[in-house]
Design an enzyme around this catalytic site. Structure first.
Site, PDB file in Angstrom:
ATOM      1  N   ASP A 298       0.876  -1.177   0.000  1.00  0.00           N
ATOM      2  CA  ASP A 298       0.000   0.000   0.000  1.00  0.00           C
ATOM      3  C   ASP A 298       0.911   1.225   0.000  1.00  0.00           C
ATOM      4  O   ASP A 298       2.034   1.148  -0.489  1.00  0.00           O
ATOM      5  CB  ASP A 298      -0.948  -0.045   1.205  1.00  0.00           C
ATOM      6  CG  ASP A 298      -2.256   0.704   0.965  1.00  0.00           C
ATOM      7  OD1 ASP A 298      -2.204   1.851   0.493  1.00  0.00           O
ATOM      8  OD2 ASP A 298      -3.341   0.150   1.255  1.00  0.00           O
ATOM      9  N   HIS A 332       1.576   1.965  -3.273  1.00  0.00           N
ATOM     10  CA  HIS A 332       0.540   2.777  -3.922  1.00  0.00           C
ATOM     11  C   HIS A 332       1.008   4.208  -4.134  1.00  0.00           C
ATOM     12  O   HIS A 332       0.533   4.898  -5.017  1.00  0.00           O
ATOM     13  CB  HIS A 332      -0.753   2.748  -3.103  1.00  0.00           C
ATOM     14  CG  HIS A 332      -1.435   1.422  -3.126  1.00  0.00           C
ATOM     15  ND1 HIS A 332      -2.638   1.170  -2.493  1.00  0.00           N
ATOM     16  CD2 HIS A 332      -1.095   0.258  -3.724  1.00  0.00           C
ATOM     17  CE1 HIS A 332      -2.995  -0.078  -2.680  1.00  0.00           C
ATOM     18  NE2 HIS A 332      -2.075  -0.659  -3.427  1.00  0.00           N
TER      19      HIS A 332
END
Length: 489
Positions: A298, A332
């Protein structure tokens, strides 16, 4: 002048001082007077965990032995608790003040897959009070505390998290299904247990609303994945040299800490790790993050400060930070602010960082209802390659399309829930490969304002998409896109 929407699908074109509404300027700042974090200091007294019966066989549960060593050193006024080479299985470790937990090279703290060892506790989930399982390593209200060395902290995260079939190879999927757990009714998602599946498919909340205690969440305990390392309201915290990996949720989460240093650590999570953030620096003051390498599932290096009304009431911005000489691989976003930034963020410097293959490079995100002010963010000497989406990204409509935010206030009015992003300066940015060079989407009632980008060379499929901004300045920016690129609709 405020621009409403502007597409710049530029091919092989250099800008010199292309400015939108340049009547204002970003406040002067200096790269010579940078934020500093005070360092902890420890007595040289050293105790090995083997002195209290710890066994490096990868099977013996060493929780009690480690805690006895920590207690003994703490009572003597502090010092070093040494973890020698070996594979040390353990349950949750609770740190104490004046303790340097030192992991020798080839020492691994492997946290047990036995979830009964992790107590239900009050914690936080994405900026709000929530029931969580006890973190593998935690400390609250401490001063002078560290985790150092060249060893490994492994959260055994795969036993905690769900995974979708599309995220694994065929062989990995077969192995996962054979390991136990249960499948979603459509056969496309693996859950660690029936309890996890029920909580997930029924969208049960883990938030601690008035009148609820962690014990009230016993029927969904397996669903409440712990963050790997959590220091809450601590002073003079040091993480140095260690590899932190395989967290069930966020990996490193300092919360409301002061004088925080994260130096030369490695953070690794599989790409499929849901909420597998690398570092979430939340409501912290005076911090340094340098020389770190991250490869996560993430956001990588993320700045947060609480969510919505609860974050605004806390009122603690993340401020006075220096982030330099770091490398991010999968993630991300390389450097991220938000989306839980309701307490604000300010006076943060990002320098000499490399992002290789992240989804986005510099990523800023929020939404109506958050509130908070993000300002005085400075980045220079940022090098990117193979960014899957945008190299520079601002979006104040983050998550609006998802059902969980379906009831969010969409009115175009300024109130306490209006997020403010302003006064930032990015310079010396190089990106070789991105889907889009720059994306900026503010709010009609609160444009993103006073952003300077200068001395940039970005090779991307498309140029820029700008919506609801005020005083967005580009100076000596060279965007390289295909000759026949089209405006993004």
């Amino acid at each position: 002048m405020i621009f409403k929407k502007r597409f710049l699908p530029i091919a092989m074109m250099a800008f010199h001082s292309l400015t939108v509404a340049a009547q204002k300027t970003v406040e002067n700042y200096s790269w010579t007077n940078l934020p500093k974090a005070q360092q902890p200091a420890f007595k040289r007294d050293t105790v090995r965990i083997t002195a209290y019966g710890a066994q490096p066989d990868g099977h013996t549960l060493n929780t009690d032995a480690i805690h006895k060593a920590i207690d003994a050193v703490n009572k003597q006024g502090g010092g070093v608790v040494m973890v020698p080479p070996g594979l040390w299985m353990t349950g949750p470790i609770v740190m104490k003040s004046n303790i340097n937990l030192h992991l020798s090279e080839n020492a691994t703290l492997l946290f047990t897959p036995d979830k009964t060892q992790y107590a239900l506790t009050e914690g936080f989930y994405e900026g709000k009070s929530a029931a969580r399982n006890q973190s593998p390593i935690s400390g609250i209200n401490l001063e002078n505390v560290a985790i150092t060395g060249k060893g490994i902290v492994d959260g055994n995260g795969d036993v905690w998290r769900a995974v979708h079939k599309s995220q694994l190879t065929e062989g990995q999927w077969k192995e996962k299904v054979a390991s136990g757990g249960v499948l979603k009714d459509d056969g496309k998602t693996w859950y660690p247990s029936e309890q996890f599946k029920k909580a997930s498919t029924e969208n049960k909340s883990m938030l601690l609303t008035p009148g609820k205690t962690p014990k009230d969440f016993a029927d969904m305990k397996d669903f409440l994945r712990p963050n790997l390392v959590v220091f809450n309201n601590c002073k003079k915290v040091l993480l140095e040299g260690v590899t932190f990996q395989n967290s069930a949720a966020w990996c490193i989460h300092p919360l409301m800490c002061q004088d925080l240093t994260i130096r030369n650590v490695r953070v690794e999570n599989p790409e499929y790790a849901h909420n597998g953030d690398g570092m979430d620096i939340e409501s912290c003051k005076n911090f340094l993050i340098e020389g770190c390498t991250l490869d996560v599932g993430d956001d990588a290096i993320c700045i947060k400060s609480g969510k919505d009304e609860e974050g605004r009431k806390r009122g603690m911005p993340t401020e006075n930070g220096l982030i330099r000489n770091n490398i991010v691989y999968n993630g991300h976003g390389g450097f991220v602010v938000g989306s839980e930034m309701s307490g604000g963020a300010r006076n943060i410097f990002v320098q000499n960082c490399t992002f290789m293959g992240t989804d986005k490079g510099l990523r800023f995100k929020s939404v109506r209802g958050r509130g908070g002010v993000v300002e005085k963010i400075y980045a220079k000497d940022i090098y990117m390659k193979d960014i899957a989406q945008e190299a520079v990204f601002f979006d104040l409509f983050y998550f609006v399309k998802f059902a969980t935010d379906g009831a969010r206030d969409m009115r175009e009015e300024v109130n306490e829930g209006t997020p403010v992003f302003r006064d930032m300066h990015f310079e010396n940015i190089v990106c070789n490969g991105a889907s889009k060079a720059v994306f900026i989407r503010g709010l009609a009632e609160m444009p993103i304002k006073n952003i300077i980008m200068e001395n940039m060379v970005i090779t991307a499929d498309t140029g820029m998409e700008l919506t609801d901004g005020d005083n967005i300045q580009f100076k000596n920016v060279h965007l390289i896109t295909p000759e026949k690129s089209q405006a993004v609709k």
